[in-house]
Design a protein around this motif. Structure first.
Motif, short mmCIF file in Angstrom:
data_model
loop_
_atom_site.label_atom_id
_atom_site.label_comp_id
_atom_site.label_asym_id
_atom_site.label_seq_id
_atom_site.Cartn_x
_atom_site.Cartn_y
_atom_site.Cartn_z
N ARG A 120 0.85 -1.20 0.00
CA ARG A 120 0.00 0.00 0.00
C ARG A 120 0.89 1.26 0.00
N ALA A 121 1.95 1.24 0.80
CA ALA A 121 2.88 2.37 0.84
C ALA A 121 3.59 2.54 -0.49
N GLN A 122 3.94 1.44 -1.16
CA GLN A 122 4.58 1.52 -2.47
C GLN A 122 3.66 2.17 -3.50
N VAL A 123 2.38 1.79 -3.46
CA VAL A 123 1.43 2.38 -4.40
C VAL A 123 1.28 3.88 -4.12
N ALA A 124 1.16 4.25 -2.84
CA ALA A 124 1.04 5.66 -2.49
C ALA A 124 2.28 6.43 -2.96
N ASP A 125 3.47 5.84 -2.81
CA ASP A 125 4.70 6.48 -3.30
C ASP A 125 4.65 6.69 -4.81
N GLU A 126 4.15 5.68 -5.51
CA GLU A 126 4.07 5.80 -6.97
C GLU A 126 3.09 6.89 -7.37
N VAL A 127 1.98 7.00 -6.67
CA VAL A 127 1.00 8.05 -6.96
C VAL A 127 1.65 9.42 -6.70
N ARG A 128 2.35 9.55 -5.57
CA ARG A 128 3.01 10.82 -5.26
C ARG A 128 4.04 11.19 -6.33
N ARG A 129 4.80 10.20 -6.79
CA ARG A 129 5.78 10.47 -7.85
C ARG A 129 5.10 10.91 -9.15
N ALA A 130 3.97 10.28 -9.46
CA ALA A 130 3.25 10.64 -10.69
C ALA A 130 2.74 12.08 -10.60
N VAL A 131 2.17 12.44 -9.46
CA VAL A 131 1.67 13.81 -9.30
C VAL A 131 2.82 14.80 -9.36
N ALA A 132 3.88 14.53 -8.61
CA ALA A 132 5.04 15.43 -8.59
C ALA A 132 5.67 15.55 -9.98
N GLY A 133 5.80 14.41 -10.66
CA GLY A 133 6.42 14.40 -11.98
C GLY A 133 5.59 15.09 -13.05
N SER A 134 4.29 15.20 -12.80
CA SER A 134 3.42 15.83 -13.80
C SER A 134 3.58 17.34 -13.82
N GLY A 135 4.02 17.92 -12.70
CA GLY A 135 4.11 19.37 -12.61
C GLY A 135 2.77 20.04 -12.37
N LEU A 136 1.73 19.24 -12.20
CA LEU A 136 0.38 19.78 -11.96
C LEU A 136 0.12 19.88 -10.46
N SER A 137 -0.82 20.72 -10.10
CA SER A 137 -1.27 20.74 -8.71
C SER A 137 -2.09 19.47 -8.47
N ASN A 138 -2.31 19.17 -7.22
CA ASN A 138 -3.12 17.99 -6.90
C ASN A 138 -4.51 18.11 -7.52
N ALA A 139 -5.11 19.28 -7.45
CA ALA A 139 -6.45 19.49 -8.01
C ALA A 139 -6.45 19.29 -9.53
#
Length: 148
Positions: free
Chosen positions: A87-106
Motif C-alpha cells: 500500500r505504501a509503495q502504491v502511495a509512493d508511486e502516486v506521489r511520484r506521478a503527481v510530482a512528476g506531472s508538474g500539476l497541482s493535486n487538483a
C-alpha cells in the motif's frame, strides 16, 4: 531436540522454502521453537508463496496444539505487513506521478477523472487506486512531462 524427517529424502537444514508439505507438517508436529522460527521467517519473506500455501493446507487437517494458532497468527501478521508495505509503495508511486506531472493535486485529479479528496486518499495510502486508474495516472504524468 533435533528435527528428523522420516521417509523423506530432504534434510531439515535445507531451506524451509524447499521443504515438501510433509516436512512442514513434521516440523509443526514434532519440531521445536527454532524450527517454527524458521518457518515464520519464510512466511515473512513470502507470505503468499509456496510455504504459506503448504501451511494453509497442513492446518486444514493437522492442528498441533498451540502451534497451529501461532502459525496462523504469524501468517496473518506477515500478510498484513506485506499489504501495508505494498500500500505504501502504491502511495509512493502516486506521489511520484503527481510530482512528476508538474500539476497541482487538483489539476492532476481533474486530468485523471477524480476529485481532489479522492486523490488525497490515494496519496496517503488509505485507498488503493484500481489498475486502470494507475495506468491513467502514469499516462497523465508522462504526457505532462513531455509537454513541459
Amino acid at each position: 531436540m533435533t528435527l528428523h524427517f522420516r521417509n523423506l529424502s530432504i534434510d531439515p537444514d535445507t531451506p524451509v522454502s524447499e521443504w515438501p508439505t510433509e516436512a512442514l507438517q513434521t516440523a509443526l508436529e514434532r519440531g521445536d521453537l527454532d524450527d517454527w522460527r524458521r518457518i515464520g521467517r519464510e512466511l515473512s519473506r513470502d507470505p503468499w508463496g509456496r510455504t504459506a500455501r503448504q501451511l494453509e493446507e497442513v492446518l486444514t487437517h493437522s492442528r498441533p496444539y498451540g502451534v497451529a494458532e501461532i502459525m496462523e497468527s504469524l501468517l496473518d501478521r506477515a500478510r498484513g505487513d506485506a499489504e501495508a508495505a505494498e500500500r505504501a509503495q502504491v502511495a509512493d508511486e502516486v506521489r511520484r506521478a503527481v510530482a512528476g506531472s508538474g500539476l497541482s493535486n487538483a489539476e492532476f485529479a481533474s486530468y485523471i477523472g477524480t476529485s481532489s479528496s479522492r486523490l488525497s486518499t490515494y496519496l496517503n495510502g488509505k485507498v488503493i487506486p484500481s489498475a486502470t486508474l494507475m495506468v491513467r495516472m502514469r499516462r497523465v504524468a508522462d504526457r505532462q512531462r513531455k509537454a513541459a
